[in-house]
Design a protein around this motif. Sequence first.
Motif, PDB file in Angstrom:
ATOM      1  N   VAL A 164       0.858  -1.189   0.000  1.00  0.00           N
ATOM      2  CA  VAL A 164       0.000   0.000   0.000  1.00  0.00           C
ATOM      3  C   VAL A 164       0.895   1.241   0.000  1.00  0.00           C
ATOM      4  N   TYR A 165       0.792   2.025  -1.048  1.00  0.00           N
ATOM      5  CA  TYR A 165       1.638   3.205  -1.232  1.00  0.00           C
ATOM      6  C   TYR A 165       1.000   4.426  -0.583  1.00  0.00           C
ATOM      7  N   HIS A 166       1.721   5.067   0.333  1.00  0.00           N
ATOM      8  CA  HIS A 166       1.237   6.284   0.976  1.00  0.00           C
ATOM      9  C   HIS A 166       1.747   7.489   0.170  1.00  0.00           C
ATOM     10  N   ASP A 167       0.968   7.909  -0.805  1.00  0.00           N
ATOM     11  CA  ASP A 167       1.424   8.934  -1.753  1.00  0.00           C
ATOM     12  C   ASP A 167       0.731  10.283  -1.547  1.00  0.00           C
ATOM     13  N   ARG A 168       0.242  10.527  -0.329  1.00  0.00           N
ATOM     14  CA  ARG A 168      -0.436  11.790  -0.040  1.00  0.00           C
ATOM     15  C   ARG A 168       0.421  13.002  -0.423  1.00  0.00           C
ATOM     16  N   THR A 169       1.667  13.032   0.081  1.00  0.00           N
ATOM     17  CA  THR A 169       2.526  14.193  -0.151  1.00  0.00           C
ATOM     18  C   THR A 169       3.037  14.225  -1.584  1.00  0.00           C
ATOM     19  N   VAL A 170       3.395  13.076  -2.123  1.00  0.00           N
ATOM     20  CA  VAL A 170       3.869  13.021  -3.503  1.00  0.00           C
ATOM     21  C   VAL A 170       2.782  13.538  -4.449  1.00  0.00           C
ATOM     22  N   GLY A 171       1.538  13.176  -4.176  1.00  0.00           N
ATOM     23  CA  GLY A 171       0.433  13.655  -4.992  1.00  0.00           C
ATOM     24  C   GLY A 171       0.302  15.171  -4.945  1.00  0.00           C
ATOM     25  N   GLN A 172       0.459  15.749  -3.751  1.00  0.00           N
ATOM     26  CA  GLN A 172       0.387  17.205  -3.608  1.00  0.00           C
ATOM     27  C   GLN A 172       1.545  17.885  -4.335  1.00  0.00           C
ATOM     28  N   LEU A 173       2.731  17.304  -4.222  1.00  0.00           N
ATOM     29  CA  LEU A 173       3.902  17.872  -4.894  1.00  0.00           C
ATOM     30  C   LEU A 173       3.731  17.826  -6.407  1.00  0.00           C
ATOM     31  N   LYS A 174       3.166  16.736  -6.902  1.00  0.00           N
ATOM     32  CA  LYS A 174       2.938  16.590  -8.345  1.00  0.00           C
ATOM     33  C   LYS A 174       1.888  17.594  -8.842  1.00  0.00           C
ATOM     34  N   ASN A 175       0.743  17.614  -8.175  1.00  0.00           N
ATOM     35  CA  ASN A 175      -0.389  18.406  -8.659  1.00  0.00           C
ATOM     36  C   ASN A 175      -0.103  19.904  -8.657  1.00  0.00           C
ATOM     37  N   ALA A 176       0.680  20.360  -7.686  1.00  0.00           N
ATOM     38  CA  ALA A 176       0.949  21.795  -7.573  1.00  0.00           C
ATOM     39  C   ALA A 176       2.313  22.191  -8.136  1.00  0.00           C
ATOM     40  N   GLY A 177       3.037  21.224  -8.704  1.00  0.00           N
ATOM     41  CA  GLY A 177       4.360  21.513  -9.248  1.00  0.00           C
ATOM     42  C   GLY A 177       5.343  21.996  -8.200  1.00  0.00           C
ATOM     43  N   ASN A 178       5.270  21.386  -7.012  1.00  0.00           N
ATOM     44  CA  ASN A 178       6.076  21.863  -5.892  1.00  0.00           C
ATOM     45  C   ASN A 178       7.333  21.037  -5.618  1.00  0.00           C
TER      46      ASN A 178
END
Length: 256
Positions: free
Chosen positions: A112-126
């Motif tokens: 189970v991949y915990h990608d909460r932060t990675v998703g935010q970094l991707k979506n906002a280009g951060n």
Amino acid sequence: MEVHAHSHTARKKWTHYFWEFLMLFLAVFCGFLAENQREHMIEHQREKKFAQTLLEDLINDTIGLKNNIPDWVEFVNHIDTIRSEIEKEPSARNSLVLYRDAALLITNSNFVYHDRTVGQLKNAGNFRLLPKAIADSLIEYDAIINSIIKDLEERYNIIYFQNREVLQLQLFNSKFFQYRYDPEKLASAAKLEPGIIELRKGKDEVLFQYYNCLFSLRNFTLVTIRTLNKLLQRSTNLIEMIKKKYHLSEGTPLEK
């Protein structure tokens, strides 16, 4: 007729205009610097929060991997036991062991991949907020999960379904599968209905296919174990990089 003398205001020196310009320039420039500093502080706060939540996610990934990998190792052991029993003469097979290990193959455990932060970094280009070494390592980590791991799971599930739904259920009566984690209860149930745990008769061709399918399943499981071990090493390295860069520990509370 009265003659009025025109009053003349003294002309301002060029230095006066220069100082007015300079003061205006300094006011605008200082405002720019203040705004830039404020944005820098905001971005630094966001970076720190991303680092904290990223650390949490990676720690959860690591815990999951450390629990997950031994389960896959056990899965291989069950496969080896089943294949070993099938290789024996029918009269020499331990039906209870064969039945129990076959029952233990009806469930498996995916990462189970915990990608909460990675998703935010991707979506906002951060990703740019993070140091390049951490950002690059995180992007590679995410790519491994979303390409190699996901591809492995998809191909594995095809073989797993073939083994469990098409072959295994033709060979075993699943009546006592619910006792697979309780050997004593399984043994007691088997004594009451000994024929239930026996391989079904007249299924030699299915048994042969099952034996070969288990070999493919075993190979995919070993590849999965190697890949998850590499992923565990990457997540551990990332955790150490983040702790060192941001002076965080696993118990560091999130900033509000």
